[in-house]
Motif scaffolding. Structure first.
Motif, PDB file in Angstrom:
ATOM      1  N   ASN A 221     104.039 -13.729  32.826  1.00  0.00           N
ATOM      2  CA  ASN A 221     103.279 -13.099  33.892  1.00  0.00           C
ATOM      3  C   ASN A 221     102.819 -11.697  33.478  1.00  0.00           C
ATOM      4  N   GLY A 222     101.533 -11.424  33.656  1.00  0.00           N
ATOM      5  CA  GLY A 222     100.965 -10.128  33.295  1.00  0.00           C
ATOM      6  C   GLY A 222     100.307 -10.095  31.930  1.00  0.00           C
ATOM      7  N   VAL A 223     100.656 -11.055  31.058  1.00  0.00           N
ATOM      8  CA  VAL A 223     100.114 -11.063  29.688  1.00  0.00           C
ATOM      9  C   VAL A 223      98.606 -11.321  29.687  1.00  0.00           C
ATOM     10  N   ALA A 224      98.082 -11.922  30.751  1.00  0.00           N
ATOM     11  CA  ALA A 224      96.647 -12.207  30.819  1.00  0.00           C
ATOM     12  C   ALA A 224      95.803 -10.943  30.694  1.00  0.00           C
ATOM     13  N   LEU A 225      96.359  -9.786  31.038  1.00  0.00           N
ATOM     14  CA  LEU A 225      95.609  -8.533  30.999  1.00  0.00           C
ATOM     15  C   LEU A 225      95.847  -7.745  29.717  1.00  0.00           C
ATOM     16  N   TRP A 226      96.640  -8.283  28.804  1.00  0.00           N
ATOM     17  CA  TRP A 226      96.909  -7.573  27.552  1.00  0.00           C
ATOM     18  C   TRP A 226      95.721  -7.721  26.597  1.00  0.00           C
ATOM     19  N   PRO A 227      95.497  -6.743  25.717  1.00  0.00           N
ATOM     20  CA  PRO A 227      94.398  -6.815  24.727  1.00  0.00           C
ATOM     21  C   PRO A 227      94.532  -8.041  23.844  1.00  0.00           C
ATOM     22  N   ARG A 228      93.378  -8.556  23.407  1.00  0.00           N
ATOM     23  CA  ARG A 228      93.338  -9.814  22.659  1.00  0.00           C
ATOM     24  C   ARG A 228      92.780  -9.635  21.242  1.00  0.00           C
ATOM     25  N   SER A 407      77.529 -23.633  13.624  1.00  0.00           N
ATOM     26  CA  SER A 407      78.872 -23.762  14.204  1.00  0.00           C
ATOM     27  C   SER A 407      78.802 -23.747  15.720  1.00  0.00           C
ATOM     28  N   LEU A 408      79.695 -24.500  16.343  1.00  0.00           N
ATOM     29  CA  LEU A 408      79.908 -24.452  17.788  1.00  0.00           C
ATOM     30  C   LEU A 408      81.371 -24.100  18.022  1.00  0.00           C
ATOM     31  N   ARG A 409      81.614 -23.034  18.761  1.00  0.00           N
ATOM     32  CA  ARG A 409      82.986 -22.608  19.034  1.00  0.00           C
ATOM     33  C   ARG A 409      83.103 -22.192  20.494  1.00  0.00           C
ATOM     34  N   ALA A 410      84.322 -22.170  20.984  1.00  0.00           N
ATOM     35  CA  ALA A 410      84.525 -21.802  22.395  1.00  0.00           C
ATOM     36  C   ALA A 410      85.839 -21.068  22.559  1.00  0.00           C
ATOM     37  N   THR A 411      85.876 -20.239  23.568  1.00  0.00           N
ATOM     38  CA  THR A 411      87.111 -19.631  24.031  1.00  0.00           C
ATOM     39  C   THR A 411      86.927 -19.378  25.522  1.00  0.00           C
ATOM     40  N   SER A 412      87.863 -18.687  26.139  1.00  0.00           N
ATOM     41  CA  SER A 412      87.767 -18.479  27.577  1.00  0.00           C
ATOM     42  C   SER A 412      88.460 -17.181  27.954  1.00  0.00           C
ATOM     43  N   SER A 413      88.438 -16.878  29.242  1.00  0.00           N
ATOM     44  CA  SER A 413      89.194 -15.723  29.717  1.00  0.00           C
ATOM     45  C   SER A 413      90.657 -15.897  29.353  1.00  0.00           C
ATOM     46  N   THR A 420      96.243 -19.189  22.928  1.00  0.00           N
ATOM     47  CA  THR A 420      95.330 -20.171  23.506  1.00  0.00           C
ATOM     48  C   THR A 420      94.427 -20.690  22.398  1.00  0.00           C
ATOM     49  N   MET A 421      94.269 -22.018  22.318  1.00  0.00           N
ATOM     50  CA  MET A 421      93.488 -22.618  21.243  1.00  0.00           C
ATOM     51  C   MET A 421      92.427 -23.565  21.801  1.00  0.00           C
ATOM     52  N   HIS A 422      91.194 -23.407  21.328  1.00  0.00           N
ATOM     53  CA  HIS A 422      90.101 -24.289  21.711  1.00  0.00           C
ATOM     54  C   HIS A 422      89.459 -24.832  20.434  1.00  0.00           C
ATOM     55  N   MET A 423      89.421 -26.147  20.283  1.00  0.00           N
ATOM     56  CA  MET A 423      88.816 -26.742  19.087  1.00  0.00           C
ATOM     57  C   MET A 423      87.588 -27.555  19.466  1.00  0.00           C
ATOM     58  N   GLY A 428      80.773 -32.621  10.748  1.00  0.00           N
ATOM     59  CA  GLY A 428      81.677 -32.754   9.617  1.00  0.00           C
ATOM     60  C   GLY A 428      82.798 -31.743   9.557  1.00  0.00           C
ATOM     61  N   LYS A 429      82.933 -30.908  10.561  1.00  0.00           N
ATOM     62  CA  LYS A 429      84.018 -29.929  10.538  1.00  0.00           C
ATOM     63  C   LYS A 429      84.575 -29.747  11.944  1.00  0.00           C
ATOM     64  N   ALA A 430      85.762 -29.203  12.003  1.00  0.00           N
ATOM     65  CA  ALA A 430      86.388 -28.869  13.280  1.00  0.00           C
ATOM     66  C   ALA A 430      86.859 -27.426  13.181  1.00  0.00           C
ATOM     67  N   GLU A 431      86.501 -26.618  14.165  1.00  0.00           N
ATOM     68  CA  GLU A 431      86.857 -25.207  14.153  1.00  0.00           C
ATOM     69  C   GLU A 431      87.639 -24.881  15.421  1.00  0.00           C
ATOM     70  N   MET A 432      88.787 -24.247  15.234  1.00  0.00           N
ATOM     71  CA  MET A 432      89.669 -23.939  16.355  1.00  0.00           C
ATOM     72  C   MET A 432      89.765 -22.430  16.537  1.00  0.00           C
ATOM     73  N   ASN A 433      89.262 -21.949  17.668  1.00  0.00           N
ATOM     74  CA  ASN A 433      89.382 -20.537  18.008  1.00  0.00           C
ATOM     75  C   ASN A 433      90.783 -20.273  18.553  1.00  0.00           C
ATOM     76  N   ILE A 434      91.453 -19.289  17.970  1.00  0.00           N
ATOM     77  CA  ILE A 434      92.828 -18.959  18.315  1.00  0.00           C
ATOM     78  C   ILE A 434      92.838 -17.587  18.977  1.00  0.00           C
ATOM     79  N   LEU A 435      92.989 -17.574  20.298  1.00  0.00           N
ATOM     80  CA  LEU A 435      92.992 -16.330  21.075  1.00  0.00           C
ATOM     81  C   LEU A 435      94.440 -15.926  21.338  1.00  0.00           C
ATOM     82  N   VAL A 436      94.798 -14.696  20.975  1.00  0.00           N
ATOM     83  CA  VAL A 436      96.191 -14.261  21.104  1.00  0.00           C
ATOM     84  C   VAL A 436      96.269 -12.909  21.791  1.00  0.00           C
ATOM     85  N   ALA A 437      97.418 -12.659  22.410  1.00  0.00           N
ATOM     86  CA  ALA A 437      97.748 -11.310  22.876  1.00  0.00           C
ATOM     87  C   ALA A 437      98.221 -10.535  21.649  1.00  0.00           C
ATOM     88  N   LYS A 438      97.456  -9.531  21.237  1.00  0.00           N
ATOM     89  CA  LYS A 438      97.701  -8.923  19.925  1.00  0.00           C
ATOM     90  C   LYS A 438      99.008  -8.142  19.846  1.00  0.00           C
TER      91      LYS A 438
END
Length: 469
Positions: A221-228, A407-413, A420-423, A428-438
């Motif tokens: 709880n609260g981590v949603a507002l931490w820098p990414r 490339s097509l990539r996605a992430t979210s709030s 959080t991972m979005h692939m 011919g390729k798969a790309e996974m955006n990895i969003l983290v609380a730094k």
């Protein structure tokens, strides 16, 4: 569609102040993009014709009702040229930033406390001219990832067939002429009921009090507002298919979860935390599962003309919990990560977990309203370790405004998760955006490499298996 339409129950949840959730879809191009050409394309595009994309959210202060009100679109308020964004990249290593790092830094900044204004339809397009990139931002209340991907691809065309819409691979339904064995049917039905009860009870316990043990990637709880920070793991689809073919009846999703389990094990081992070597460590992931029938892109034109969009547009999904054990013994065979993932996912597919969790969430919405539903969902998210989504994109090269997409990539709030991972798979390729609380995961680039190395190790093992056979 009428001039006014009530916001759907799930849409109201995504419009809560604390949960104002935005999908950010990034499209990278071979050549530079201009605001003028993009605006010209959007003026007559299927996106601006879609009722949801030119409707404004209206809140009735007297009775609390929320509804969409149709209006005109001023593209100048939705399409922006973004320049001088070098400061968004992570330059802590004092290297010259490449376009990937700059865009990832920009998306990471958008992920925290960047809601869309309700004074206009809830979408924007950011033109990153110097990086040859477009970022489409859509509030989740308008539709989920599958809906947004459909409408984006409906504006694109195949590079080798400019008059053709992109095509999405469809699952082949296996047919069998074998006689139906009544005993097997009964056993299957009993197993479906049992697994559904177990998984739904696990879901409810997760909402109430059950939590993962604390480890290096735990949020809360609260981590949603931490820098990414944002990093991208890049895979070749041929490598994933090679691993898939080496494990009997495996799927790409099985390979993906095997890679995630192996990659997280590598990451935790490297940091050598007190929990990293604990064999019983369990990390629970959550995923949203689309419950609508898959429609082809060719149906998008009919959607614009239809009276109601509620039948297959919007948000209709259930939740599935994915327990993974980063240090479960696999011996010297990395393919066991895939085999373990397949065993778990086969049980999930057999159960009705996604449909029941959707029904539960919908019931909470009907009885207690959007605020309580948001708190209900948020509590479950806080008690899990990560979120993952996987969207299948076109396997042929496509273009937008005559400009080939690379490339097509996605992430979210950001969510209360630290990970959080979005692939998205494409061409011919798969790309996974990895969003983290730094502040929790300061090195997402290293985590991305752990995932990439895990797949390469599995590919080597799959090659050895094919040589033996």
């Amino acid at each position: 569609m009428n001039k006014e339409e009530p916001v759907t129950p799930f849409g109201r949840v995504f419009l809560q102040e604390e949960g104002n959730h935005v999908i950010n879809c990034a499209m990278y191009f071979k050549k530079s993009v201009s605001v003028e050409s993009v605006k010209a394309e959007f003026e007559n595009s299927i996106l601006v014709q879609h009722p949801r994309f030119h409707s404004v959210l209206v809140r009735n202060k007297n009775n609390g009702e929320e509804y969409w009100k149709r209006g005109d679109i001023n593209l100048d308020k939705h399409i922006f040229l973004v320049q001088d964004i070098d400061q968004y990249g992570d330059s802590s290593t004092y290297n010259i930033l490449n376009n990937d790092e700059i865009v990832n830094g920009y998306l990471a900044d958008l992920a925290v406390s960047s809601p869309l204004s309700i004074d206009k339809p809830l979408w924007e397009l950011h033109v990153l001219k110097d990086q040859n990139c477009l970022v489409l931002r859509v509030n989740h209340a308008l539709g989920d990832g599958v809906s947004v991907m459909s409408i984006v691809l409906a504006m694109c065309r195949k590079v080798d067939q400019p008059d053709q819409l992109p095509s999405i691979p469809k699952k082949n339904k296996k047919s069998s002429n074998r006689r139906i064995n009544m005993c097997k049917m009964i056993r299957r039905l009993v197993m479906q009921i049992w697994l559904t009860i177990v998984y739904v009870m696990g879901f409810l316990l997760r909402i109430l009090f059950l939590k993962d043990a604390k480890c290096k990637i735990s949020g809360g709880n609260g981590v949603a507002l931490w820098p990414r920070k944002l990093a991208t793991a890049k895979f070749k689809l041929d490598d994933m298919k090679s691993v898939k073919n080496a494990v009997l009846y495996a799927t790409i999703n099985d390979v993906l979860f095997g890679v995630i389990t192996s990659g997280l094990s590598r990451y935790l081992d490297y940091h050598q935390t007190s929990d990293s070597t604990k064999e019983g460590l369990r990390i629970s992931g959550v995923s949203m599962v689309n419950l609508r029938e898959q429609h082809g892109l060719q149906d998008m034109a009919n959607l614009v003309k239809s009276i109601s969009v509620s039948s297959w547009w919007g948000n209709k999904f259930g939740y599935i919990l994915f327990p993974i054990y980063p240090h479960k013994r696999v011996g010297n065979d990395p393919l066991h990560y895939v085999k373990n993932a397949k065993e778990m996912l086969d049980k999930k597919k057999l159960s009705f977990e996604a449909r029941i969790t959707y029904a539960i969430t919908k019931s909470v919405m009907s009885l207690l309203g959007p605020r309580a539903t948001f708190l209900f969902i948020n509590r479950g998210v806080c008690n899990t370790g990560f979120m993952i989504s996987n969207v299948v994109g076109p396997q042929e090269e496509i273009m937008f405004v005559g400009n080939p997409i690379t490339s097509l990539r996605a992430t979210s709030s950001s969510l209360p998760h630290a990970l959080t991972m979005h692939m998205i798979s494409y061409f011919g390729k798969a790309e996974m955006n990895i969003l983290v609380a730094k502040d929790i995961i300061p090195d997402p680039q290293f985590l991305a490499k752990c995932f990439e190395d895990a797949l390469l190790e599995m590919k080597e093992a799959s090659t050895a298996v094919s040589v033996k056979t």
